[in-house]
Design a protein around this motif. Structure first.
Motif, PDB file in Angstrom:
ATOM      1  N   ASP A   2       0.847  -1.176   0.000  1.00 40.16           N
ATOM      2  CA  ASP A   2       0.000   0.000   0.000  1.00 40.16           C
ATOM      3  C   ASP A   2       0.894   1.243   0.000  1.00 40.16           C
ATOM      4  OD1 ASP A   2       0.883   0.439   2.621  1.00 40.16           O
ATOM      5  OD2 ASP A   2      -0.932  -0.391   3.526  1.00 40.16           O
ATOM      6  N   ILE A   3       0.271   2.417  -0.084  1.00 40.53           N
ATOM      7  CA  ILE A   3       1.049   3.638  -0.241  1.00 40.53           C
ATOM      8  C   ILE A   3       1.929   3.908   0.982  1.00 40.53           C
ATOM      9  CG2 ILE A   3      -0.834   5.097   0.602  1.00 40.53           C
ATOM     10  CD1 ILE A   3       1.838   5.912  -2.098  1.00 40.53           C
ATOM     11  N   ALA A   4       1.480   3.515   2.175  1.00 44.43           N
ATOM     12  CA  ALA A   4       2.298   3.713   3.375  1.00 44.43           C
ATOM     13  C   ALA A   4       3.567   2.870   3.308  1.00 44.43           C
ATOM     14  CB  ALA A   4       1.493   3.369   4.621  1.00 44.43           C
ATOM     15  N   ASP A   5       3.462   1.637   2.794  1.00 45.61           N
ATOM     16  CA  ASP A   5       4.643   0.781   2.640  1.00 45.61           C
ATOM     17  C   ASP A   5       5.634   1.405   1.656  1.00 45.61           C
ATOM     18  OD1 ASP A   5       3.665  -1.205   4.367  1.00 45.61           O
ATOM     19  OD2 ASP A   5       2.548  -2.164   2.742  1.00 45.61           O
ATOM     20  N   PHE A   6       5.094   1.870   0.531  1.00 46.76           N
ATOM     21  CA  PHE A   6       5.984   2.485  -0.461  1.00 46.76           C
ATOM     22  C   PHE A   6       6.665   3.718   0.113  1.00 46.76           C
ATOM     23  CE2 PHE A   6       6.755   5.730  -3.674  1.00 46.76           C
ATOM     24  CZ  PHE A   6       7.649   5.056  -4.494  1.00 46.76           C
ATOM     25  N   ASP A  11      11.368   6.403   1.413  1.00 44.39           N
ATOM     26  CA  ASP A  11      11.938   7.418   2.300  1.00 44.39           C
ATOM     27  C   ASP A  11      13.177   6.890   3.011  1.00 44.39           C
ATOM     28  OD1 ASP A  11      11.717  10.067   3.607  1.00 44.39           O
ATOM     29  OD2 ASP A  11      11.456   8.856   5.408  1.00 44.39           O
ATOM     30  N   GLN A  12      13.173   5.631   3.417  1.00 44.48           N
ATOM     31  CA  GLN A  12      14.360   5.044   4.035  1.00 44.48           C
ATOM     32  C   GLN A  12      15.536   5.067   3.057  1.00 44.48           C
ATOM     33  OE1 GLN A  12      12.966   1.165   5.239  1.00 44.48           O
ATOM     34  NE2 GLN A  12      12.201   1.894   7.220  1.00 44.48           N
ATOM     35  N   GLY A  13      15.238   4.792   1.787  1.00 44.42           N
ATOM     36  CA  GLY A  13      16.289   4.838   0.781  1.00 44.42           C
ATOM     37  C   GLY A  13      16.842   6.233   0.576  1.00 44.42           C
ATOM     38  N   LEU A  14      15.960   7.222   0.501  1.00 45.49           N
ATOM     39  CA  LEU A  14      16.410   8.605   0.333  1.00 45.49           C
ATOM     40  C   LEU A  14      17.225   9.076   1.533  1.00 45.49           C
ATOM     41  CD1 LEU A  14      13.206  10.264  -1.179  1.00 45.49           C
ATOM     42  CD2 LEU A  14      15.246   9.464  -2.396  1.00 45.49           C
ATOM     43  N   GLY A 235      -5.098  14.959 -22.412  1.00 43.18           N
ATOM     44  CA  GLY A 235      -5.687  13.994 -21.490  1.00 43.18           C
ATOM     45  C   GLY A 235      -4.997  14.108 -20.141  1.00 43.18           C
ATOM     46  N   TYR A 236      -5.773  14.012 -19.066  1.00 39.62           N
ATOM     47  CA  TYR A 236      -5.211  14.195 -17.726  1.00 39.62           C
ATOM     48  C   TYR A 236      -5.678  13.075 -16.808  1.00 39.62           C
ATOM     49  CZ  TYR A 236      -3.988  16.361 -13.264  1.00 39.62           C
ATOM     50  OH  TYR A 236      -3.455  16.607 -12.023  1.00 39.62           O
ATOM     51  N   TYR A 237      -4.712  12.425 -16.132  1.00 36.75           N
ATOM     52  CA  TYR A 237      -4.995  11.274 -15.273  1.00 36.75           C
ATOM     53  C   TYR A 237      -4.327  11.516 -13.924  1.00 36.75           C
ATOM     54  CZ  TYR A 237      -5.745   9.920 -20.022  1.00 36.75           C
ATOM     55  OH  TYR A 237      -6.166   9.942 -21.326  1.00 36.75           O
ATOM     56  N   LEU A 238      -5.133  11.508 -12.862  1.00 44.10           N
ATOM     57  CA  LEU A 238      -4.635  11.796 -11.518  1.00 44.10           C
ATOM     58  C   LEU A 238      -4.754  10.549 -10.657  1.00 44.10           C
ATOM     59  CD1 LEU A 238      -3.611  14.023  -9.554  1.00 44.10           C
ATOM     60  CD2 LEU A 238      -6.015  14.344  -8.900  1.00 44.10           C
ATOM     61  N   ALA A 239      -3.630  10.089 -10.112  1.00 45.35           N
ATOM     62  CA  ALA A 239      -3.611   8.926  -9.232  1.00 45.35           C
ATOM     63  C   ALA A 239      -3.841   9.382  -7.800  1.00 45.35           C
ATOM     64  CB  ALA A 239      -2.283   8.191  -9.355  1.00 45.35           C
ATOM     65  N   ALA A 240      -5.015   9.038  -7.247  1.00 46.77           N
ATOM     66  CA  ALA A 240      -5.403   9.509  -5.918  1.00 46.77           C
ATOM     67  C   ALA A 240      -4.506   8.925  -4.838  1.00 46.77           C
ATOM     68  CB  ALA A 240      -6.858   9.143  -5.641  1.00 46.77           C
ATOM     69  N   ASP A 241      -4.078   9.779  -3.900  1.00 46.73           N
ATOM     70  CA  ASP A 241      -3.301   9.402  -2.720  1.00 46.73           C
ATOM     71  C   ASP A 241      -1.896   8.903  -3.062  1.00 46.73           C
ATOM     72  OD1 ASP A 241      -3.166   9.350   0.092  1.00 46.73           O
ATOM     73  OD2 ASP A 241      -3.456   7.180   0.127  1.00 46.73           O
ATOM     74  N   MET A 242      -1.461   9.069  -4.304  1.00 46.59           N
ATOM     75  CA  MET A 242      -0.130   8.629  -4.695  1.00 46.59           C
ATOM     76  C   MET A 242       0.881   9.758  -4.541  1.00 46.59           C
ATOM     77  SD  MET A 242      -0.331   5.370  -5.542  1.00 46.59           S
ATOM     78  CE  MET A 242      -1.429   5.263  -4.124  1.00 46.59           C
ATOM     79  N   LEU A 243       2.162   9.388  -4.522  1.00 44.99           N
ATOM     80  CA  LEU A 243       3.267  10.301  -4.259  1.00 44.99           C
ATOM     81  C   LEU A 243       4.224  10.367  -5.441  1.00 44.99           C
ATOM     82  CD1 LEU A 243       4.076   8.942  -0.693  1.00 44.99           C
ATOM     83  CD2 LEU A 243       2.984  11.147  -1.173  1.00 44.99           C
ATOM     84  N   HIS A 244       5.009  11.433  -5.485  1.00 43.86           N
ATOM     85  CA  HIS A 244       6.073  11.547  -6.473  1.00 43.86           C
ATOM     86  C   HIS A 244       7.047  10.379  -6.266  1.00 43.86           C
ATOM     87  CE1 HIS A 244       7.891  14.401  -9.385  1.00 43.86           C
ATOM     88  NE2 HIS A 244       8.998  13.736  -9.096  1.00 43.86           N
ATOM     89  N   GLY A 245       7.307   9.650  -7.313  1.00 46.29           N
ATOM     90  CA  GLY A 245       8.155   8.457  -7.223  1.00 46.29           C
ATOM     91  C   GLY A 245       7.381   7.167  -7.325  1.00 46.29           C
ATOM     92  N   CYS A 246       6.053   7.235  -7.173  1.00 45.05           N
ATOM     93  CA  CYS A 246       5.237   6.014  -7.235  1.00 45.05           C
ATOM     94  C   CYS A 246       5.259   5.351  -8.605  1.00 45.05           C
ATOM     95  CB  CYS A 246       3.788   6.316  -6.851  1.00 45.05           C
ATOM     96  SG  CYS A 246       3.510   6.491  -5.081  1.00 45.05           S
ATOM     97  N   LEU A 247       5.719   6.072  -9.606  1.00 47.84           N
ATOM     98  CA  LEU A 247       5.828   5.489 -10.941  1.00 47.84           C
ATOM     99  C   LEU A 247       6.624   4.193 -10.917  1.00 47.84           C
ATOM    100  CD1 LEU A 247       5.277   5.929 -13.995  1.00 47.84           C
ATOM    101  CD2 LEU A 247       7.455   7.166 -14.084  1.00 47.84           C
ATOM    102  N   HIS A 248       7.656   4.129 -10.081  1.00 49.16           N
ATOM    103  CA  HIS A 248       8.507   2.936 -10.040  1.00 49.16           C
ATOM    104  C   HIS A 248       7.761   1.717  -9.517  1.00 49.16           C
ATOM    105  CE1 HIS A 248      12.058   5.228 -11.101  1.00 49.16           C
ATOM    106  NE2 HIS A 248      11.757   6.110 -10.171  1.00 49.16           N
TER     107      HIS A 248
END
Length: 273
Positions: A2-6, A11-14, A235-248
């Motif tokens: 889930d998003i909290a795990d990601f 963040d630990q990596g950064l 075209g515009y697509y918004l991923a709800a509750d996602m963060l910068h970097g979630c693409l990976h």
């Protein structure tokens, strides 16, 4: 996942990168991003090449249509490589059913932002791509390269810094990317950024993917509105509750996966028509 795990893992990596010398931090960042990537699509071929002096990686799906897509990776202009974003480029090639050429442009601070632009410009001129796709810093490079909307191919922009970023235009802080992070990257690249009218659409056909928790989303949405008002098909697509970097980690995060599929499907339709 889930998003909290990601968020926790990234963040630990950064945090682990923060005190490393830049060459080591880059290696760590490459491994961190790659750790979230799905397996290479079955039958895909990877080939490292050079176009002029610029390293590129070709991602060729087993079944592909004519036309090559150029992909420009993110990383804040001083991080990122052909390795860190290989999973994104490979996923893009599979989703679009086209060869995707990823550019290993020069990074700051050893090179200037103008050098990164020159590297990308050289590859684009050689390939004459059917589309240009970039995420984050890579998306900004595309915006600074495309000055004539009638001459630009369809664009795919994934949470890029759009417009002129100021304290008033930028959205609030978010995990993994703060306003200070954005302004530091902005200051580093500003000297080499071309002085152009960034209010006009960079192309006539554009697909945009954003995440809701990202300080770059507010100026990006403003840019999308302006481009549409100026006649561009966006075209515009918004991923709800996602963060910068979630693409990976898009395949492991349902909201990101859904937005990614919609983004790729729309871009593929533009290429197929």
């Amino acid at each position: 996942m889930d998003i909290a795990d990601f968020e926790r893992q990234f963040d630990q990596g950064l945090t682990a990168m923060a005190d490393l010398p830049l060459p080591n931090a880059r290696q760590y960042y490459d491994a961190l991003c790659a750790s979230f990537a799905p397996a290479l699509p079955n039958g895909m071929t990877l080939t490292d090449d050079r176009i002029g002096n610029v390293p590129v990686r070709r991602h060729i799906p087993r079944h592909h249509n004519p036309g090559v897509v150029v992909y420009i990776h993110g990383g804040g202009f001083n991080l990122g490589s052909l390795d860190s974003h290989q999973g994104v480029a490979a996923g893009l090639a599979e989703a679009l059913s086209r060869e995707v050429v990823s550019i290993g442009y020069r990074l700051l601070p050893e090179a200037g932002y103008a050098d990164a632009l020159d590297d990308c410009r050289q590859v684009i001129a050689e390939i004459s791509p059917a589309a240009l796709v970039g995420d984050s810093a890579g998306g900004r490079l595309i915006l600074d390269l495309c000055h004539d909307p009638d001459a630009s191919p369809p664009l795919g922009l994934i949470y890029p810094p759009a417009g002129t970023l100021t304290a008033e235009t930028l959205g609030p802080d978010a995990p993994l990317l703060s306003r200070d992070d954005v302004f530091a990257a902005w200051e580093a690249m500003a000297q080499g950024s071309p002085a152009v009218d960034d209010l006009s659409p960079p192309a006539r056909q554009i697909e945009v993917l954003a995440v809701s928790r990202d300080p770059l989303t507010a100026p990006l949405e403003d840019a999308v509105s302006r481009w549409r008002e100026d006649g561009a098909e966006v075209g515009y697509y918004l991923a709800a509750d996602m963060l910068h970097g979630c693409l990976h980690a898009r395949e492991q995060l349902p909201a990101m996966a859904e937005a990614w599929r919609s983004f790729c499907h729309a871009l593929k339709q533009r290429l197929d028509n």
